[in-house]
Motif scaffolding. Structure first.
Motif, PDB file in Angstrom:
ATOM      1  N   MET A 106       2.228   9.827 -16.769  1.00 31.55           N
ATOM      2  CA  MET A 106       2.822   8.627 -15.834  1.00 31.55           C
ATOM      3  C   MET A 106       0.890   7.892 -15.197  1.00 31.55           C
ATOM      4  O   MET A 106       0.357   8.987 -14.959  1.00 31.55           O
ATOM      5  N   THR A 107       1.055   6.640 -14.639  1.00 32.42           N
ATOM      6  CA  THR A 107       0.287   6.655 -13.916  1.00 32.42           C
ATOM      7  C   THR A 107      -0.086   7.346 -12.731  1.00 32.42           C
ATOM      8  O   THR A 107       0.220   7.586 -11.802  1.00 32.42           O
ATOM      9  N   GLY A 108      -1.809   7.621 -12.539  1.00 29.87           N
ATOM     10  CA  GLY A 108      -2.161   7.804 -10.907  1.00 29.87           C
ATOM     11  C   GLY A 108      -2.342   7.518 -10.558  1.00 29.87           C
ATOM     12  O   GLY A 108      -2.340   5.997 -10.247  1.00 29.87           O
ATOM     13  N   ARG A 109      -2.661   8.585  -9.207  1.00 27.96           N
ATOM     14  CA  ARG A 109      -3.221   7.580  -8.379  1.00 27.96           C
ATOM     15  C   ARG A 109      -4.621   6.549  -8.203  1.00 27.96           C
ATOM     16  O   ARG A 109      -4.994   5.199  -8.064  1.00 27.96           O
ATOM     17  N   GLN A 110      -5.630   7.172  -9.355  1.00 29.18           N
ATOM     18  CA  GLN A 110      -6.653   6.674  -9.424  1.00 29.18           C
ATOM     19  C   GLN A 110      -6.245   4.896 -10.435  1.00 29.18           C
ATOM     20  O   GLN A 110      -6.500   4.145 -10.431  1.00 29.18           O
ATOM     21  N   ASP A 111      -5.158   4.519 -11.345  1.00 28.38           N
ATOM     22  CA  ASP A 111      -5.202   4.115 -11.871  1.00 28.38           C
ATOM     23  C   ASP A 111      -4.323   2.941 -10.704  1.00 28.38           C
ATOM     24  O   ASP A 111      -4.407   2.076 -11.291  1.00 28.38           O
ATOM     25  N   ILE A 112      -3.959   3.025 -10.426  1.00 28.38           N
ATOM     26  CA  ILE A 112      -2.845   2.546  -8.504  1.00 28.38           C
ATOM     27  C   ILE A 112      -3.954   1.613  -7.964  1.00 28.38           C
ATOM     28  O   ILE A 112      -4.328   0.691  -7.481  1.00 28.38           O
ATOM     29  N   ASP A 113      -5.317   3.037  -7.744  1.00 27.72           N
ATOM     30  CA  ASP A 113      -6.108   2.041  -6.774  1.00 27.72           C
ATOM     31  C   ASP A 113      -6.435   0.830  -8.235  1.00 27.72           C
ATOM     32  O   ASP A 113      -7.477   0.075  -7.686  1.00 27.72           O
ATOM     33  N   GLN A 114      -7.408   0.891  -8.768  1.00 25.61           N
ATOM     34  CA  GLN A 114      -7.708   0.571 -10.012  1.00 25.61           C
ATOM     35  C   GLN A 114      -7.113  -0.804  -9.979  1.00 25.61           C
ATOM     36  O   GLN A 114      -7.780  -2.222  -9.845  1.00 25.61           O
ATOM     37  N   ILE A 115      -5.384  -0.770 -10.472  1.00 22.18           N
ATOM     38  CA  ILE A 115      -4.878  -2.205 -10.294  1.00 22.18           C
ATOM     39  C   ILE A 115      -4.679  -2.934  -8.691  1.00 22.18           C
ATOM     40  O   ILE A 115      -4.992  -3.949  -8.822  1.00 22.18           O
ATOM     41  N   ALA A 116      -4.990  -2.325  -8.098  1.00 18.67           N
ATOM     42  CA  ALA A 116      -5.170  -2.737  -6.524  1.00 18.67           C
ATOM     43  C   ALA A 116      -6.293  -3.376  -6.111  1.00 18.67           C
ATOM     44  O   ALA A 116      -6.491  -4.753  -5.933  1.00 18.67           O
ATOM     45  N   LEU A 155      -5.156  -5.893   1.936  1.00 14.71           N
ATOM     46  CA  LEU A 155      -4.954  -5.890   1.252  1.00 14.71           C
ATOM     47  C   LEU A 155      -4.605  -5.259   0.160  1.00 14.71           C
ATOM     48  O   LEU A 155      -3.818  -4.411  -0.788  1.00 14.71           O
ATOM     49  N   ARG A 156      -6.252  -4.336  -0.468  1.00 12.89           N
ATOM     50  CA  ARG A 156      -6.065  -3.040  -0.965  1.00 12.89           C
ATOM     51  C   ARG A 156      -5.167  -2.397  -1.111  1.00 12.89           C
ATOM     52  O   ARG A 156      -4.515  -1.439  -1.359  1.00 12.89           O
ATOM     53  N   ALA A 157      -5.270  -1.304   0.306  1.00  8.21           N
ATOM     54  CA  ALA A 157      -4.626  -0.663   1.225  1.00  8.21           C
ATOM     55  C   ALA A 157      -2.672  -0.949   0.487  1.00  8.21           C
ATOM     56  O   ALA A 157      -2.036   0.098   0.478  1.00  8.21           O
ATOM     57  N   ASN A 158      -2.655  -2.162   0.942  1.00 11.56           N
ATOM     58  CA  ASN A 158      -1.198  -2.831   1.137  1.00 11.56           C
ATOM     59  C   ASN A 158      -0.354  -2.479  -0.714  1.00 11.56           C
ATOM     60  O   ASN A 158       0.668  -2.881  -1.170  1.00 11.56           O
ATOM     61  N   ILE A 192       2.639  -0.620  -1.987  1.00 13.87           N
ATOM     62  CA  ILE A 192       3.779  -1.457  -3.060  1.00 13.87           C
ATOM     63  C   ILE A 192       3.549  -1.036  -4.620  1.00 13.87           C
ATOM     64  O   ILE A 192       4.422  -0.877  -4.569  1.00 13.87           O
ATOM     65  N   LEU A 193       2.347  -0.551  -5.011  1.00 15.27           N
ATOM     66  CA  LEU A 193       2.513  -0.369  -6.992  1.00 15.27           C
ATOM     67  C   LEU A 193       2.453   0.988  -6.452  1.00 15.27           C
ATOM     68  O   LEU A 193       3.394   1.577  -7.445  1.00 15.27           O
ATOM     69  N   ALA A 194       2.469   2.303  -5.781  1.00 14.12           N
ATOM     70  CA  ALA A 194       2.430   3.015  -6.173  1.00 14.12           C
ATOM     71  C   ALA A 194       4.496   3.597  -4.799  1.00 14.12           C
ATOM     72  O   ALA A 194       5.275   4.625  -6.199  1.00 14.12           O
ATOM     73  N   GLN A 195       5.025   2.357  -4.988  1.00 14.21           N
ATOM     74  CA  GLN A 195       6.017   3.124  -4.210  1.00 14.21           C
ATOM     75  C   GLN A 195       7.101   2.508  -4.903  1.00 14.21           C
ATOM     76  O   GLN A 195       8.125   3.242  -5.844  1.00 14.21           O
ATOM     77  N   GLY A 196       6.864   1.421  -6.105  1.00 10.17           N
ATOM     78  CA  GLY A 196       7.353   0.766  -6.949  1.00 10.17           C
ATOM     79  C   GLY A 196       7.568   1.475  -8.175  1.00 10.17           C
ATOM     80  O   GLY A 196       8.578   1.729  -9.099  1.00 10.17           O
ATOM     81  N   LEU A 197       6.381   2.390  -8.285  1.00 12.48           N
ATOM     82  CA  LEU A 197       6.522   3.737  -9.349  1.00 12.48           C
ATOM     83  C   LEU A 197       7.010   4.760  -9.554  1.00 12.48           C
ATOM     84  O   LEU A 197       7.536   4.721 -10.771  1.00 12.48           O
ATOM     85  N   ARG A 198       7.364   4.526  -8.402  1.00  8.39           N
ATOM     86  CA  ARG A 198       7.887   6.069  -8.131  1.00  8.39           C
ATOM     87  C   ARG A 198       9.522   6.121  -7.832  1.00  8.39           C
ATOM     88  O   ARG A 198       9.992   6.261  -8.434  1.00  8.39           O
ATOM     89  N   HIS A 199      10.092   4.531  -8.353  1.00 10.50           N
ATOM     90  CA  HIS A 199      11.169   3.711  -7.926  1.00 10.50           C
ATOM     91  C   HIS A 199      11.715   4.049  -9.594  1.00 10.50           C
ATOM     92  O   HIS A 199      12.860   3.600 -10.110  1.00 10.50           O
TER      93      HIS A 199
END
Length: 85
Positions: free
Chosen positions: A1-11, A29-32, A36-43
């Motif tokens: 699964m994509t980790g928090r670090q991966d999500i930060d890099q994409i953001a 924007l980075r925080a948003n 959004i990416l984290a929420q989408g991946l959880r679903h």
């Protein structure tokens, strides 16, 4: 699964695409983007590689057991004489 670090890099990559004139908005924007990416991946109901590998092993054992039981049933059926004969 994509980790928090991966999500930060994409953001961060997404923020880098924002025009320089909006530099003040980069932090927000980075925080948003990250949220959004984290929420989408959880679903997406993703599983870890470890969970996938465990289930693959369970499936392989189950298949082997089903094949063995099918073989035993075939042997038993072959040994039973037809009714009424």
């Amino acid at each position: 699964m994509t980790g928090r670090q991966d999500i930060d890099q994409i953001a961060t990559r997404l923020v880098s695409l924002v025009p320089p004139g909006l530099a003040d908005a980069h932090k927000d924007l980075r925080a948003n983007f990250r949220d959004i990416l984290a929420q989408g991946l959880r679903h997406l109901e993703l599983v870890t590689r470890e969970e996938f590998d465990v289930q693959t092993q369970v499936l392989a054992r189950t298949r082997a057991r089903v094949e063995e039981l099918e073989r035993r049933v075939a042997e038993l059926e072959a040994g039973v004489s037809p009714r009424g004969a």
